[in-house]
Scaffold this motif. Structure first.
Motif, short mmCIF file in Angstrom:
data_model
loop_
_atom_site.label_atom_id
_atom_site.label_comp_id
_atom_site.label_asym_id
_atom_site.label_seq_id
_atom_site.Cartn_x
_atom_site.Cartn_y
_atom_site.Cartn_z
N PHE A 190 -7.18 -32.10 -34.55
CA PHE A 190 -7.83 -31.85 -33.28
C PHE A 190 -8.29 -30.40 -33.15
N LEU A 191 -7.52 -29.47 -33.72
CA LEU A 191 -7.95 -28.06 -33.70
C LEU A 191 -9.26 -27.88 -34.47
N ALA A 192 -9.34 -28.50 -35.65
CA ALA A 192 -10.57 -28.39 -36.44
C ALA A 192 -11.76 -28.96 -35.66
N LEU A 193 -11.55 -30.10 -34.99
CA LEU A 193 -12.63 -30.70 -34.19
C LEU A 193 -13.07 -29.76 -33.07
N GLU A 194 -12.10 -29.13 -32.40
CA GLU A 194 -12.43 -28.23 -31.30
C GLU A 194 -13.16 -26.99 -31.79
N LEU A 195 -12.60 -26.36 -32.83
CA LEU A 195 -13.13 -25.09 -33.29
C LEU A 195 -14.52 -25.23 -33.90
N ALA A 196 -14.81 -26.39 -34.49
CA ALA A 196 -16.12 -26.60 -35.11
C ALA A 196 -17.19 -26.94 -34.07
N GLY A 197 -16.81 -27.05 -32.81
CA GLY A 197 -17.77 -27.42 -31.78
C GLY A 197 -18.95 -26.48 -31.69
N THR A 198 -18.69 -25.16 -31.71
CA THR A 198 -19.77 -24.18 -31.53
C THR A 198 -20.85 -24.28 -32.61
N PRO A 199 -20.50 -24.23 -33.91
CA PRO A 199 -21.57 -24.35 -34.91
C PRO A 199 -22.25 -25.72 -34.93
N PHE A 200 -21.54 -26.78 -34.56
CA PHE A 200 -22.19 -28.09 -34.48
C PHE A 200 -23.15 -28.15 -33.29
N TYR A 201 -22.76 -27.58 -32.15
CA TYR A 201 -23.65 -27.56 -30.99
C TYR A 201 -24.93 -26.80 -31.31
N ARG A 202 -24.79 -25.73 -32.11
CA ARG A 202 -25.96 -24.93 -32.46
C ARG A 202 -26.99 -25.76 -33.23
N ARG A 203 -26.54 -26.83 -33.85
CA ARG A 203 -27.43 -27.72 -34.60
C ARG A 203 -27.78 -28.98 -33.80
N GLY A 204 -27.41 -28.99 -32.52
CA GLY A 204 -27.73 -30.12 -31.66
C GLY A 204 -26.82 -31.32 -31.87
N MET A 205 -25.62 -31.11 -32.43
CA MET A 205 -24.69 -32.21 -32.71
C MET A 205 -23.53 -32.18 -31.74
N ARG A 206 -23.16 -33.37 -31.25
CA ARG A 206 -22.07 -33.49 -30.29
C ARG A 206 -20.78 -33.93 -30.97
N LEU A 207 -19.76 -34.21 -30.15
CA LEU A 207 -18.44 -34.57 -30.66
C LEU A 207 -18.46 -35.77 -31.61
N PRO A 208 -19.14 -36.88 -31.28
CA PRO A 208 -19.14 -38.01 -32.22
C PRO A 208 -19.71 -37.65 -33.59
N ASP A 209 -20.73 -36.76 -33.60
CA ASP A 209 -21.34 -36.35 -34.86
C ASP A 209 -20.34 -35.57 -35.72
N ARG A 210 -19.68 -34.58 -35.10
CA ARG A 210 -18.78 -33.77 -35.91
C ARG A 210 -17.52 -34.54 -36.31
N ARG A 211 -17.10 -35.49 -35.46
CA ARG A 211 -15.95 -36.31 -35.85
C ARG A 211 -16.27 -37.12 -37.10
N THR A 212 -17.45 -37.73 -37.12
CA THR A 212 -17.86 -38.54 -38.26
C THR A 212 -18.02 -37.70 -39.52
N LEU A 213 -18.67 -36.55 -39.40
CA LEU A 213 -18.94 -35.72 -40.56
C LEU A 213 -17.67 -35.07 -41.11
N LEU A 214 -16.81 -34.59 -40.23
CA LEU A 214 -15.57 -33.97 -40.70
C LEU A 214 -14.63 -35.00 -41.29
N LYS A 215 -14.67 -36.22 -40.78
CA LYS A 215 -13.82 -37.28 -41.31
C LYS A 215 -14.21 -37.63 -42.75
N ALA A 216 -15.48 -37.38 -43.11
CA ALA A 216 -15.95 -37.71 -44.46
C ALA A 216 -15.20 -36.91 -45.52
N ASP A 217 -14.70 -35.74 -45.16
CA ASP A 217 -13.86 -34.96 -46.08
C ASP A 217 -12.61 -34.54 -45.32
#
Length: 271
Positions: A190-217
């Motif tokens: 959950f910390l990784a999901l929270e902390l990665a929010g800023t750079p993902f938002y900068r690319r127009g990606m929301r929580l579902p996007d980063r959850r899916t992408l981070l889960k891939a690795d």
């Protein structure tokens, strides 16, 4: 050597990827300590949140005996030794779950308070690495609102996860060994999901996007998140490491998206 493939090629084995993820925090710390301006930007919101959460956790410690007695009324008529033992276990369960929730909510609150500061830290990290591919312009207040909403969603989920962990904390031995390890893994994710929010938002990606992408690795993500989680458990660790964790999360985001985490002109490292 094909640069793109070397960026995205995973480290062999889950254990290697886990430690590779932890190494991103170390690199974030390196970027942070070499930049006095970033240190000043990041320390103020972390200090404010740290003061509030230390006071809250100290209050929990002060009342933990009363709370343990409150949830174990069935032990009132037990012998003194048995009653004390079950309430010590209950107290440890309260402190364990309280620590888990404190780390997660500290991150959410600190990111909300320091959003402009941490956005700037993340931007500077990306500038050093050649800029942000696919960057989108987002209004400050809209970005802040989305960040707060997503953080509240993550905290709510972590509370739901914390309830069974709290219950498992009553199990002798397992509650004091296996449960803390599971808690660190859950907290790290959950910390990784929270902390990665800023750079993902900068690319127009929301929580579902980063959850899916981070889960891939997941091993790499967990390695980074657990390393941050452990640092946050150290006294004053959360205050000192928070800005570096934001820098490390920016590196994690770039790696997850197959983007270079080396400055332009520097050979890309094999991972």
């Amino acid at each position: 050597m094909n640069v793109s493939s070397s960026i995205t090629a995973p480290v062999t084995g889950a254990v290697g990827r886990f430690f590779s993820g932890a190494g991103l925090l170390l690199r974030g710390i390196g970027l942070y300590v070499r930049s006095p301006g970033l240190m000043l930007l990041g320390i103020v919101p972390a200090l404010i949140s740290g003061t509030l959460f230390v006071a809250a956790f100290a209050t929990l410690v002060y009342f933990v005996d009363d709370l343990a007695a409150l949830v174990t009324p069935f032990a009132d008529d037990w012998s003194g030794t048995a009653r004390s033992l079950v309430r010590v276990v209950a107290g440890l369960a309260f402190l364990g779950v309280g620590g888990l929730l404190a780390v997660l909510t500290f991150t959410a609150v600190t990111l909300a308070i320091g959003d402009p500061f941490y956005e700037k830290i993340s931007e500077r990290v990306e500038e050093r690495l050649g800029g942000t591919p696919g960057a989108v312009e987002a209004p400050f207040w809209g970005s802040l609102r989305r960040s707060v909403v997503d953080s509240l969603r993550l905290v709510a989920i972590s509370v739901l996860v914390g309830i069974p962990l709290f219950a498992a904390g009553f199990i002798p031995v397992v509650g004091q060994t296996v449960v803390p390890v599971i808690g660190a893994a859950v907290g790290g994710w959950f910390l990784a999901l929270e902390l990665a929010g800023t750079p993902f938002y900068r690319r127009g990606m929301r929580l579902p996007d980063r959850r899916t992408l981070l889960k891939a690795d997941r091993p790499t993500t967990l390695g980074f998140g657990v390393a941050v989680f452990v640092c946050f458990l150290i006294p004053l660790g959360a205050v000192l490491v928070m800005p570096a964790a934001v820098a490390g999360a920016t590196l994690l985001t770039r790696r997850t998206l197959g983007q270079s985490i080396e400055p332009p002109g520097r050979p890309v490292r094999e991972r």
